[in-house]
Design an enzyme around this catalytic site. Sequence first.
Site, mmCIF file in Angstrom:
data_model
loop_
_atom_site.group_PDB
_atom_site.id
_atom_site.type_symbol
_atom_site.label_atom_id
_atom_site.label_comp_id
_atom_site.label_asym_id
_atom_site.label_seq_id
_atom_site.Cartn_x
_atom_site.Cartn_y
_atom_site.Cartn_z
ATOM 1 C CG ASP A 89 -36.267 2.408 -22.349
ATOM 2 O OD1 ASP A 89 -36.171 3.609 -20.866
ATOM 3 O OD2 ASP A 89 -36.338 2.758 -23.143
ATOM 4 C CG ASP A 120 -27.841 0.979 -21.315
ATOM 5 O OD1 ASP A 120 -28.601 1.348 -20.724
ATOM 6 O OD2 ASP A 120 -27.784 0.485 -22.484
ATOM 7 C CD GLU A 154 -31.157 6.037 -22.423
ATOM 8 O OE1 GLU A 154 -29.611 6.353 -22.960
ATOM 9 O OE2 GLU A 154 -30.941 5.168 -23.745
HETATM 10 N N1 BES Z 1 -26.069 2.885 -21.178
HETATM 11 C C1 BES Z 1 -26.534 3.864 -22.856
HETATM 12 C C2 BES Z 1 -25.299 5.236 -22.827
HETATM 13 C C3 BES Z 1 -23.694 4.181 -22.752
HETATM 14 C C4 BES Z 1 -23.048 3.650 -24.190
HETATM 15 C C5 BES Z 1 -22.851 4.683 -22.200
HETATM 16 C C6 BES Z 1 -22.329 3.352 -24.179
HETATM 17 C C7 BES Z 1 -22.455 4.627 -22.024
HETATM 18 C C8 BES Z 1 -21.670 3.516 -23.218
HETATM 19 C C9 BES Z 1 -28.222 4.642 -23.048
HETATM 20 O O1 BES Z 1 -28.966 4.079 -22.676
HETATM 21 C C10 BES Z 1 -27.944 4.591 -24.641
HETATM 22 O O2 BES Z 1 -27.644 3.385 -25.078
HETATM 23 N N2 BES Z 1 -28.470 5.582 -25.535
HETATM 24 C C11 BES Z 1 -28.241 5.252 -26.458
HETATM 25 C C12 BES Z 1 -29.266 6.811 -27.233
HETATM 26 C C13 BES Z 1 -29.563 6.796 -28.512
HETATM 27 C C14 BES Z 1 -30.979 6.488 -28.611
HETATM 28 C C15 BES Z 1 -29.986 8.734 -28.030
HETATM 29 C C16 BES Z 1 -27.767 5.227 -27.426
HETATM 30 O O3 BES Z 1 -26.346 5.813 -26.985
HETATM 31 O O4 BES Z 1 -26.738 4.722 -28.417
HETATM 32 ZN ZN ZN Z 2 -28.693 3.567 -21.158
#
Ligand code: BES
Ligand code: ZN
Length: 455
Positions: A89, A120, A154
């Site tokens: 997603d 991402d 996610e």
């Molecule tokens: N890939 C990202 C996590 C990430 C962000 C890793 C920046 C390294 C640097 C992941 O898909 C993401 O965006 N996660 C969300 C999770 C939230 C919705 C609980 C986030 O970090 O905002």
């Molecule tokens: Zn991600």
Amino acid sequence: MNLERVMDYIEANEQSFVDQLVNFLKIPSISAQSKHRPDLEKAADFLVREFNRLGLTVEKIKTDGNPLVYAETPPDPSRPTLLVYGHYDVQPVDPLELWKNPPFEPKVENGVIYARGSSDDKGQLYAHIKALEAYLRTGTELPANVKFIIEGEEECGGHNVYTYTEQNADKLACDAVIISDTTMFDADTPAICYSLKGLCFMEIRVKGPAQDLHSGSFGGTVQNPGNAVATIVARLKNSRGQVKIPGFYDDVLDLDQSERDAFASLNYSDRVLRQETGAPRAWGEAGYTTLERMWARPTCDVNGIWGGYSGEGAKTIIPASAGAKVSMRLVPNQKPAEIAAAFEKYVRRIAPRGVAVEVLNLHNANPVLVPRDSAMMQAGMRALEKGFNRKPVFIREGGSIPIVGTFQKALRAPVLLLGLGLSTDNIHSPNEKFHVSNFVNGIRTAAHLLVEASK
Ligand code: BES
Ligand code: ZN
């Protein structure tokens, strides 16, 4: 073990891998928007077809949300097992007008793929699938068993993959969990991430009069919800960037000197931060460097704030309601539920009289810390060095990947966060991109990892 044929296959198929990734990226699998439900199915089906072609055992698992995709190579009990996690997603695309190219019509230009989800996480995830393909298509014996668990919620806080992992811990049993959903340190330096921040996401709703009032007739006689929200938000942090919620820092694991030294030895300056963000200057909690703030200190930020009239011209009112969304990024060993409770208690205490305040906890994720000295971490470092021909470093991240804590607890396996993206890939933002070189070096890394992890 000689990987020459595998590496040759990867080199020979670079263009075709990019073309196939482009097809995956054309599917607008935005999990936050219900109108895209069919596209989430399509993205899952794309993966199912991919695994079927490779001859893996595949399952598309129905949930009450978006499907999970599980796949595995024929298990050989004498070999170690790696579980690859990723998500198909993607985030919403607005503001659409800021995209130079439509988000789901991928464009490859000067070695860069532009599309929502390219970094991402579709591109990063796909690297692991193509590495496996290189083994299977060249008839190279697999040094490790590979399992995949891929989810479609996610980005929107779905819980289905947690439940599935807890209920199927035996099926997902592995010697390491491999995740490529983070970043490299910089364009020349690959990295393993050993800590992710957690999340505590709150909404504050403030209600005043039953409807908007004339600000002349009634101004000064009742509390203004807009002013009240501003008062609350202003007291969350002081001018030194410290969060004022009582108990907020109680469980924060302090950086040790070796970590501070390691951060300081990395080539990072506030000039880089200004370039990456376009902000006029670095700012944050007093007493910490930018990398320390970014990677190891908890935060408290307004994500959105509203109330009253913000259209063209003047409209003289006292708004009936106002509100704010606030995210707190947490570090080990803060607990989201405790932080949510402390936030609510504090907001109720500081809220001005004369309004009704509602506080909601919308979304939580646990922070993560992975030991750096395990054999699997070392295997990951060797694989990155071979895949990228560069010495990798250890980093932490400010972002969250909510499932990681569940993997640690339910599977009791080390989690390797092998990031292939860049912090300048514009994830969650217009013009998301992924560099073809990082994609290809990522495929090479994933191929080397199977060997290194089995040593
Ligand atoms: N890939 C990202 C996590 C990430 C962000 C890793 C920046 C390294 C640097 C992941 O898909 C993401 O965006 N996660 C969300 C999770 C939230 C919705 C609980 C986030 O970090 O905002
Ligand atoms: Zn991600």
